[in-house]
Scaffold this active site. Structure first.
Site, mmCIF file in Angstrom:
data_model
loop_
_atom_site.group_PDB
_atom_site.id
_atom_site.type_symbol
_atom_site.label_atom_id
_atom_site.label_comp_id
_atom_site.label_asym_id
_atom_site.label_seq_id
_atom_site.Cartn_x
_atom_site.Cartn_y
_atom_site.Cartn_z
ATOM 1 N N SER A 52 -44.269 38.393 31.345
ATOM 2 C CA SER A 52 -45.153 39.541 31.527
ATOM 3 C C SER A 52 -44.455 40.586 32.412
ATOM 4 C CB SER A 52 -46.499 39.095 32.101
ATOM 5 O OG SER A 52 -47.462 40.104 31.979
ATOM 6 N N ASP A 93 -50.040 38.498 20.980
ATOM 7 C CA ASP A 93 -50.065 39.086 22.323
ATOM 8 C C ASP A 93 -50.506 40.541 22.194
ATOM 9 O OD1 ASP A 93 -49.691 40.008 24.876
ATOM 10 O OD2 ASP A 93 -47.674 39.191 25.102
ATOM 11 N N HIS A 111 -50.453 36.064 24.848
ATOM 12 C CA HIS A 111 -49.665 36.396 26.040
ATOM 13 C C HIS A 111 -49.206 35.139 26.766
ATOM 14 C CE1 HIS A 111 -48.129 39.376 28.767
ATOM 15 N NE2 HIS A 111 -48.824 38.934 29.799
#
Length: 360
Positions: free
Chosen positions: A218, A301, A333
């Site tokens: 991330s 995602d 994600h």
């Protein structure tokens, strides 16, 4: 100057109990409603999570980098915790954990930064070990005493890597000022903090400065992409999971618009934000890439859409940089499937072993 998480009232309504970050751990606190006095109930190198309150005790989930979640009984007056469940006892009895140490490092602007150092089991200070700089996501999420089925520091250490995990600028549990400093400055002081952490760690004689890697997901994946274009040959390999590569394309595709507007400041077509997109977007530095990279991304995602990972991988491929793309068609994600988690670990360590352990 701290957050209040998972608040629960006492039975008589006179006290509010909650968890809050304290120097990269999560502890139990109480707030006396009448006097507004806050008291830290627990201490230690661990995290407390969800909990329930009884008359004089708290039943809470607790974990650390060295132990998965179990339930504990916490005495409210003393703060002492007594373990109640032993679900993982048999499995843990067959494992040897590496030591987790607290290290304080000076940043480029003269601040003190907490860095967790995780060592391999049977660590030998006379040996030379490869080391991994762990880049945290969020970006406002502490490198606390969490236990994960993927980003598991003990798993990494067990594969003979030393882990360097800094609580860089933007992470909670060190005060509001430290926490807020990341917004609008993604590629600024936080990146300097990463370099400060790894540069300090590699001064140790047992860390091989010629075998360093950087890994993250991330915002941590964003950090890896940004570092790849600005690391001045510090690192020999990179792994980016669901990272943001091009801030303009990310802004135009993410479902988390409120966060993009909060942290970046708004749209890329806003002329007042030109510097944020020009200076902080990793794709602006991709021409400097010169290091092998593994890119991991999930098809579903929506927070950081898969195009970000595909752009990064293609940029590496077109520049003849050794690279691999690990694609999960059914993941978002995060990687939620246990079997996909196993695959993730196998590819993760295969890449690291080839990059940092094998002789070229």
């Amino acid at each position: 100057d701290r957050a209040c998480n998972h608040p629960h009232f006492s039975a008589d309504g006179k006290t509010l109990f909650f968890t809050s970050g304290e120097k990269a751990t999560s502890q139990l606190f109480s707030l006396d409603i009448a006097s507004k006095q806050v008291k830290q109930l627990t201490k230690g190198v661990h995290n407390y999570y969800s909990f329930a309150v009884t008359d004089n005790q708290i039943i809470a989930s607790r974990a650390s980098m060295s132990h998965p979640h179990e339930l504990y009984r916490v005495d409210i007056s003393s703060g002492n915790g007594q373990q109640l469940t032993f679900v993982n006892k048999e499995a843990m009895s067959k494992m040897k954990m590496g030591e987790v140490k607290e290290r304080w490092v000076k940043t480029t602007d003269g601040k003190d930064m907490l860095v967790w150092m995780i060592y391999p089991p049977d660590f030998d200070p006379n040996k030379k070990y490869p080391a991994l700089l762990y880049c945290q996501g969020g970006p406002q999420a502490a490198v606390s005493q969490f236990w994960s089925s993927r980003w598991n520091f003990q798993m990494m250490a067990a594969n003979d890597y030393i882990i360097v995990a800094p609580n860089r600028r933007g992470l909670p549990s060190f005060g509001r000022e430290w926490n807020d400093q990341i917004s609008g400055d993604w590629g600024g002081q936080a990146m300097d903090d990463y370099f400060s952490a790894i540069d300090d760690a590699k001064t140790e004689p047992y860390i091989d400065e010629n075998r360093l890697g950087a890994v993250g997901a991330s915002y941590g994946g964003y950090s890896v992409y940004w570092i790849a274009g600005n690391h001045n040959k510090r690192f020999k390999t990179f792994i980016s999971h669901c990272g943001l590569f091009n801030l303009e394309s990310w802004y135009g595709t993410t479902e988390e618009m409120f966060f993009a507007n909060q942290d970046i400041g708004g749209a890329y077509w806003d002329k007042e934000l030109t510097a944020e997109y020009e200076e902080h977007s990793p794709h602006k530095y991709v021409g400097n890439w010169d290091t092998p990279i593994l890119v991991i991304h999930g098809e579903k995602d929506f927070r950081v859409p898969i195009g970000e990972g595909m752009q990064a991988f293609q940029a590496a491929q077109l520049q003849d940089i050794p690279s691999r793309f690990l694609y999960f068609p059914e993941e978002g994600h995060w990687v939620g499937s246990p079997q996909n988690g196993v695959l993730w670990q196998r590819v993760f360590f295969d890449w690291l072993d080839r990059s940092l352990k094998e002789t070229p």
